[in-house]
Design a protein around this motif. Structure first.
Motif, PDB file in Angstrom:
ATOM      1  N   LEU A 186     -14.394  -6.693  13.818  1.00 25.97           N
ATOM      2  CA  LEU A 186     -15.314  -7.670  13.210  1.00 25.97           C
ATOM      3  C   LEU A 186     -14.718  -8.327  11.968  1.00 25.97           C
ATOM      4  N   PRO A 187     -13.561  -8.997  12.109  1.00 24.57           N
ATOM      5  CA  PRO A 187     -13.016  -9.751  10.974  1.00 24.57           C
ATOM      6  C   PRO A 187     -13.942 -10.917  10.631  1.00 24.57           C
ATOM      7  N   ASN A 188     -13.671 -11.556   9.510  1.00 19.43           N
ATOM      8  CA  ASN A 188     -14.538 -12.614   9.019  1.00 19.43           C
ATOM      9  C   ASN A 188     -14.812 -13.665  10.089  1.00 19.43           C
ATOM     10  N   PRO A 217      -6.662 -18.761   3.539  1.00 19.07           N
ATOM     11  CA  PRO A 217      -5.444 -17.982   3.273  1.00 19.07           C
ATOM     12  C   PRO A 217      -5.697 -16.479   3.161  1.00 19.07           C
ATOM     13  N   LEU A 218      -6.922 -16.072   2.895  1.00 23.41           N
ATOM     14  CA  LEU A 218      -7.193 -14.627   2.844  1.00 23.41           C
ATOM     15  C   LEU A 218      -7.282 -14.043   4.250  1.00 23.41           C
ATOM     16  N   HIS A 219      -7.311 -14.925   5.250  1.00 24.62           N
ATOM     17  CA  HIS A 219      -7.509 -14.480   6.646  1.00 24.62           C
ATOM     18  C   HIS A 219      -6.391 -15.052   7.514  1.00 24.62           C
ATOM     19  N   ARG A 246       5.145 -13.221  -8.807  1.00 25.73           N
ATOM     20  CA  ARG A 246       3.765 -13.505  -8.363  1.00 25.73           C
ATOM     21  C   ARG A 246       2.815 -12.370  -8.786  1.00 25.73           C
ATOM     22  N   LEU A 247       3.286 -11.152  -8.652  1.00 23.85           N
ATOM     23  CA  LEU A 247       2.438 -10.024  -9.074  1.00 23.85           C
ATOM     24  C   LEU A 247       2.163 -10.095 -10.570  1.00 23.85           C
ATOM     25  N   ALA A 248       3.177 -10.538 -11.308  1.00 21.52           N
ATOM     26  CA  ALA A 248       3.000 -10.639 -12.779  1.00 21.52           C
ATOM     27  C   ALA A 248       1.928 -11.679 -13.110  1.00 21.52           C
ATOM     28  N   LYS A 250      -0.618 -12.017 -11.317  1.00 21.76           N
ATOM     29  CA  LYS A 250      -1.829 -11.492 -10.657  1.00 21.76           C
ATOM     30  C   LYS A 250      -2.153 -12.249  -9.365  1.00 21.76           C
ATOM     31  N   GLU A 251      -1.110 -12.782  -8.728  1.00 16.96           N
ATOM     32  CA  GLU A 251      -1.343 -13.470  -7.439  1.00 16.96           C
ATOM     33  C   GLU A 251      -1.305 -12.474  -6.274  1.00 16.96           C
ATOM     34  N   ARG A 252      -1.964 -12.847  -5.190  1.00 16.77           N
ATOM     35  CA  ARG A 252      -1.943 -12.031  -3.971  1.00 16.77           C
ATOM     36  C   ARG A 252      -0.661 -12.321  -3.212  1.00 16.77           C
ATOM     37  N   GLY A 255       0.225 -11.423   3.543  1.00 17.89           N
ATOM     38  CA  GLY A 255       0.787 -10.522   4.536  1.00 17.89           C
ATOM     39  C   GLY A 255       0.632  -9.062   4.178  1.00 17.89           C
ATOM     40  N   PHE A 256       0.056  -8.813   2.986  1.00 17.72           N
ATOM     41  CA  PHE A 256      -0.145  -7.416   2.576  1.00 17.72           C
ATOM     42  C   PHE A 256      -1.615  -7.143   2.297  1.00 17.72           C
ATOM     43  N   GLY A 257      -1.998  -5.909   2.551  1.00 15.89           N
ATOM     44  CA  GLY A 257      -3.376  -5.502   2.285  1.00 15.89           C
ATOM     45  C   GLY A 257      -4.285  -5.813   3.458  1.00 15.89           C
ATOM     46  N   HIS A 258      -5.390  -5.099   3.488  1.00 19.12           N
ATOM     47  CA  HIS A 258      -6.352  -5.308   4.576  1.00 19.12           C
ATOM     48  C   HIS A 258      -7.644  -4.617   4.201  1.00 19.12           C
ATOM     49  N   ARG A 259      -8.783  -5.267   4.428  1.00 21.37           N
ATOM     50  CA  ARG A 259     -10.057  -4.681   4.043  1.00 21.37           C
ATOM     51  C   ARG A 259     -10.269  -3.323   4.720  1.00 21.37           C
ATOM     52  N   VAL A 260      -9.883  -3.211   5.988  1.00 16.16           N
ATOM     53  CA  VAL A 260     -10.152  -1.961   6.713  1.00 16.16           C
ATOM     54  C   VAL A 260      -8.993  -0.987   6.557  1.00 16.16           C
ATOM     55  N   TYR A 261      -7.754  -1.476   6.678  1.00 20.76           N
ATOM     56  CA  TYR A 261      -6.603  -0.563   6.602  1.00 20.76           C
ATOM     57  C   TYR A 261      -6.302  -0.165   5.157  1.00 20.76           C
ATOM     58  N   MET A 262      -6.781  -0.997   4.233  1.00 21.30           N
ATOM     59  CA  MET A 262      -6.591  -0.675   2.797  1.00 21.30           C
ATOM     60  C   MET A 262      -5.178  -0.221   2.484  1.00 21.30           C
ATOM     61  N   ARG A 263      -4.988   1.033   2.203  1.00 21.15           N
ATOM     62  CA  ARG A 263      -3.678   1.514   1.750  1.00 21.15           C
ATOM     63  C   ARG A 263      -2.900   2.144   2.917  1.00 21.15           C
ATOM     64  N   ARG A 264      -3.008   1.536   4.095  1.00 19.46           N
ATOM     65  CA  ARG A 264      -2.244   2.014   5.258  1.00 19.46           C
ATOM     66  C   ARG A 264      -1.597   0.816   5.939  1.00 19.46           C
ATOM     67  N   PRO A 267      -1.411  -0.934  12.235  1.00 21.29           N
ATOM     68  CA  PRO A 267      -0.577  -0.458  13.355  1.00 21.29           C
ATOM     69  C   PRO A 267       0.043  -1.585  14.184  1.00 21.29           C
ATOM     70  N   ARG A 268      -0.632  -2.732  14.184  1.00 22.15           N
ATOM     71  CA  ARG A 268      -0.066  -3.880  14.925  1.00 22.15           C
ATOM     72  C   ARG A 268       1.201  -4.380  14.235  1.00 22.15           C
ATOM     73  N   ALA A 269       1.206  -4.293  12.899  1.00 19.40           N
ATOM     74  CA  ALA A 269       2.378  -4.779  12.140  1.00 19.40           C
ATOM     75  C   ALA A 269       3.592  -3.929  12.468  1.00 19.40           C
TER      76      ALA A 269
HETATM   77  C1  SDX Z   1      -6.086 -10.884   8.679  1.00 19.22           C
HETATM   78  O1  SDX Z   1     -10.255  -8.337   9.052  1.00 19.22           O
HETATM   79  C2  SDX Z   1      -9.308  -8.408   9.865  1.00 19.22           C
HETATM   80  O2  SDX Z   1      -9.144  -7.598  10.798  1.00 19.22           O
HETATM   81  C3  SDX Z   1      -8.384  -9.588   9.672  1.00 19.22           C
HETATM   82  C4  SDX Z   1      -7.143  -9.589  10.549  1.00 19.22           C
HETATM   83  C5  SDX Z   1      -7.509  -9.825  11.998  1.00 19.22           C
HETATM   84  O3  SDX Z   1      -6.746  -9.405  12.880  1.00 19.22           O
HETATM   85  O4  SDX Z   1      -8.515 -10.565  12.246  1.00 19.22           O
HETATM   86  O5  SDX Z   1      -6.477  -8.358  10.437  1.00 19.22           O
HETATM   87  C6  SDX Z   1      -6.196 -10.718  10.153  1.00 19.22           C
HETATM   88  O6  SDX Z   1      -6.795 -11.670   8.115  1.00 19.22           O
HETATM   89  C7  SDX Z   1      -5.158  -9.991   7.905  1.00 19.22           C
HETATM   90  C8  SDX Z   1      -5.231 -10.258   6.382  1.00 19.22           C
HETATM   91  C9  SDX Z   1      -4.408 -11.513   6.091  1.00 19.22           C
HETATM   92  N1  SDX Z   1      -4.587 -11.860   4.647  1.00 19.22           N
HETATM   93  C10 SDX Z   1      -3.586 -11.702   3.782  1.00 19.22           C
HETATM   94  O7  SDX Z   1      -2.501 -11.197   4.045  1.00 19.22           O
HETATM   95  C11 SDX Z   1      -3.929 -12.216   2.388  1.00 19.22           C
HETATM   96  C12 SDX Z   1      -3.458 -11.212   1.339  1.00 19.22           C
HETATM   97  N2  SDX Z   1      -4.327 -10.033   1.386  1.00 19.22           N
HETATM   98  C13 SDX Z   1      -5.392  -9.947   0.483  1.00 19.22           C
HETATM   99  O8  SDX Z   1      -5.925 -11.077  -0.065  1.00 19.22           O
HETATM  100  C14 SDX Z   1      -6.345  -8.792   0.724  1.00 19.22           C
HETATM  101  O9  SDX Z   1      -5.597  -7.680   0.977  1.00 19.22           O
HETATM  102  C15 SDX Z   1      -7.413  -8.957   1.786  1.00 19.22           C
HETATM  103  C16 SDX Z   1      -8.180 -10.199   1.590  1.00 19.22           C
HETATM  104  C17 SDX Z   1      -6.784  -8.927   3.119  1.00 19.22           C
HETATM  105  C18 SDX Z   1      -8.359  -7.762   1.667  1.00 19.22           C
HETATM  106  O10 SDX Z   1      -8.909  -7.848   0.401  1.00 19.22           O
HETATM  107  P1  SDX Z   1     -10.063  -6.862  -0.103  1.00 19.22           P
HETATM  108  O11 SDX Z   1     -10.384  -5.821   0.908  1.00 19.22           O
HETATM  109  O12 SDX Z   1     -11.181  -7.722  -0.577  1.00 19.22           O
HETATM  110  O13 SDX Z   1      -9.356  -6.090  -1.283  1.00 19.22           O
HETATM  111  P2  SDX Z   1      -9.462  -6.504  -2.782  1.00 19.22           P
HETATM  112  O14 SDX Z   1      -9.320  -7.982  -2.912  1.00 19.22           O
HETATM  113  O15 SDX Z   1     -10.674  -5.866  -3.332  1.00 19.22           O
HETATM  114  O16 SDX Z   1      -8.148  -5.831  -3.374  1.00 19.22           O
HETATM  115  C19 SDX Z   1      -8.158  -4.461  -3.756  1.00 19.22           C
HETATM  116  C20 SDX Z   1      -7.026  -4.331  -4.761  1.00 19.22           C
HETATM  117  C21 SDX Z   1      -7.107  -5.402  -5.855  1.00 19.22           C
HETATM  118  O17 SDX Z   1      -6.438  -4.866  -6.964  1.00 19.22           O
HETATM  119  P3  SDX Z   1      -7.314  -4.522  -8.265  1.00 19.22           P
HETATM  120  O18 SDX Z   1      -8.009  -5.836  -8.626  1.00 19.22           O
HETATM  121  O19 SDX Z   1      -8.307  -3.448  -7.786  1.00 19.22           O
HETATM  122  O20 SDX Z   1      -6.322  -4.053  -9.270  1.00 19.22           O
HETATM  123  O21 SDX Z   1      -5.759  -4.572  -4.106  1.00 19.22           O
HETATM  124  C22 SDX Z   1      -5.172  -5.748  -4.659  1.00 19.22           C
HETATM  125  C23 SDX Z   1      -6.249  -6.523  -5.347  1.00 19.22           C
HETATM  126  O22 SDX Z   1      -5.706  -7.316  -6.366  1.00 19.22           O
HETATM  127  N3  SDX Z   1      -4.644  -6.504  -3.527  1.00 19.22           N
HETATM  128  C24 SDX Z   1      -3.540  -7.212  -3.568  1.00 19.22           C
HETATM  129  C25 SDX Z   1      -3.377  -7.729  -2.271  1.00 19.22           C
HETATM  130  N4  SDX Z   1      -4.398  -7.313  -1.513  1.00 19.22           N
HETATM  131  C26 SDX Z   1      -5.182  -6.557  -2.297  1.00 19.22           C
HETATM  132  N5  SDX Z   1      -2.654  -7.457  -4.579  1.00 19.22           N
HETATM  133  C27 SDX Z   1      -1.601  -8.244  -4.253  1.00 19.22           C
HETATM  134  N6  SDX Z   1      -1.386  -8.766  -3.016  1.00 19.22           N
HETATM  135  C28 SDX Z   1      -2.247  -8.535  -2.023  1.00 19.22           C
HETATM  136  N7  SDX Z   1      -2.026  -9.044  -0.826  1.00 19.22           N
END
Ligand code: SDX
Length: 375
Positions: A186-188, A217-219, A246-248, A250-252, A255-264, A267-269
């Motif tokens: 159930l992605p966005n 871009p978040l999806h 970019r991290l400095a 505070k940019e995202r 390609g990294f991070g995931h609402r469900v996989y969080m810190r994992r 598996p598709r990657a």
């Molecule tokens: C897809 O849902 C799905 O299944 C989607 C998908 C699918 O198959 O349909 O898997 C496809 O959309 C994959 C995701 C593609 N998006 C990106 O790669 C964009 C970059 N990722 C992020 O923006 C982020 O990880 C999300 C949007 C994917 C998830 O964000 P969350 O769950 O809302 O997490 P968060 O924003 O609350 O972040 C938690 C912490 C934060 O740090 P703190 O503020 O707590 O210090 O992690 C950090 C964030 O800043 N963080 C990142 C980061 N992702 C999270 N920091 C730097 N780079 C990132 N990519």
């Protein structure tokens, strides 16, 4: 009223027979099967059958589905409308426009009858693929490429995009990416489609909602941003510098991070990382060492942010190695996911309840309107 969860994080917003992200076991279940196994061994028509017919197709049904997707024709006026749009318009906006126009050529466009929708889903998947394959051609003033019944769906789709002969390994890598993107619970974008479908609005409306969501871009938009980052970096050291900068700020990092996989790791990657390595070994990618580049980014994000790649991080370099134009990366995500989206829309129509959540009001109260002269 239930507690408020920003972004509906960890909220169950639907019950489904379609798929489940079993994070603990690093599995993605699609109607009982492992998506990872399907990526490794199945063809896209298998997954279409599993998602739309609700069971894996036998050889005959798989052939029928393949042919239905290949023979699906896109009405000429849809391409004419695309040709009138500015080439500067984002490819996802052009796709959204084409999808809306397509409804005008379907006499049953407004039906919300699950059986009728199930019957037309394979044709629609084929039409969407052909529209996506031709987005760049039509924008450049070239004639649309049609699919041929003597090639597989995946070979048709890839050859229509790159307009050159392709190797069996390239076709397989492309098809594995299609399957990897086909369905993901159930992605966005899937949620958006189900929300629209829950008003008994139709397939086209629900799908255009998903296109609008996926552009973000978040999806879905992340895969285009990933390749832009890798090409700007050019080398592993360059990528390290770029990510640190970019991290400095505070940019995202896309390609990294995931609402469900969080810190994992998604598996598709992991699987697409293997596909990329095999593809690069076979055909190389010139001066760009994609594998070393991606590896460095992965290591850095793990140590610096304890964040792991999602599918987009490795799908983007696979598309690049195949010679696919960057502007088509997110439209391709939608084309592959159309099978999963249609399954969810049909499931929503089959057992529907209108989505209508509440909002917690934080604004003022007790204000009164005083009649004032308007002079
Ligand atoms: C897809 O849902 C799905 O299944 C989607 C998908 C699918 O198959 O349909 O898997 C496809 O959309 C994959 C995701 C593609 N998006 C990106 O790669 C964009 C970059 N990722 C992020 O923006 C982020 O990880 C999300 C949007 C994917 C998830 O964000 P969350 O769950 O809302 O997490 P968060 O924003 O609350 O972040 C938690 C912490 C934060 O740090 P703190 O503020 O707590 O210090 O992690 C950090 C964030 O800043 N963080 C990142 C980061 N992702 C999270 N920091 C730097 N780079 C990132 N990519």
């Amino acid at each position: 009223m239930e507690a408020y969860k920003p972004g509906l994080e960890d909220v169950i917003a639907a019950e489904t027979q379609i798929s489940y992200l079993d994070v603990e076991h690093e599995e993605i279940i699609v109607r009982g099967y492992s998506l990872l196994e399907l990526i490794r061994s199945a063809c896209y028509a298998d997954v279409v059958g599993l998602l739309i017919d609700e069971r894996l197709p036998d050889a005959q049904r798989r052939h029928e589905l393949e042919q239905e997707m290949i023979r699906a024709s896109v009405p000429e006026p849809v391409y004419k409308i695309l040709a009138m749009l500015s080439p500067a318009m984002h490819a996802m906006d052009r796709l959204r426009t084409a999808l809306s126009a397509l409804a005008g050529f379907d006499p049953e466009a407004s039906t919300a009858d699950p059986e009728r929708e199930q019957a037309k889903a394979p044709r629609l998947i084929g039409q969407i693929a052909q529209i996506v394959a031709n987005l760049a051609h039509v924008a450049a003033g070239r004639a649309p490429v049609t699919f041929r019944s003597d090639w597989s769906f995946a070979e048709n789709f890839l050859r229509a995009i790159v307009t050159r002969a392709v190797t069996p390994q390239e076709v397989r890598a492309f098809e594995q990416a299609l399957i990897a993107y086909s369905e993901h619970e159930l992605p966005n974008s899937t949620f958006a489609a189900r929300v629209v479908a829950s008003t008994l609005s139709d397939l086209y409306g629900s799908l255009t909602a998903a296109v609008a969501s996926l552009k973000g871009p978040l999806h879905g938009g992340a895969n285009e941003a990933v390749i832009a980052m890798l090409l700007e970096a050019k080398t592993p050291d360059g990528l390290e510098r770029l990510i640190r900068e970019r991290l400095a700020r505070k940019e995202r990092i896309m390609g990294f991070g995931h609402r469900v996989y969080m810190r994992r790791m998604d598996p598709r990657a992991q699987l697409l990382k293997e596909v990329l390595a095999d593809l690069v070994k076979a055909k190389g990618t010139g001066e760009l060492d994609l594998v070393a580049l991606c590896e460095r980014g992965e290591q850095l994000m793990r140590t610096e942010k304890n964040l792991y790649p999602n599918l987009d991080y490795y799908a983007a370099p696979v598309y690049y190695a195949l010679g696919i134009p960057t502007e088509l990366y997110t439209p391709l995500f939608f084309a592959a996911r159309s099978a999963g989206l249609l399954a969810h829309i049909i499931e929503q129509h089959r057992e529907n309840r209108l989505y209508r959540p509440r909002a917690r009001y934080l604004g003022p109260r007790g204000l009164h309107y005083e009649i004032r002269s308007h002079t």
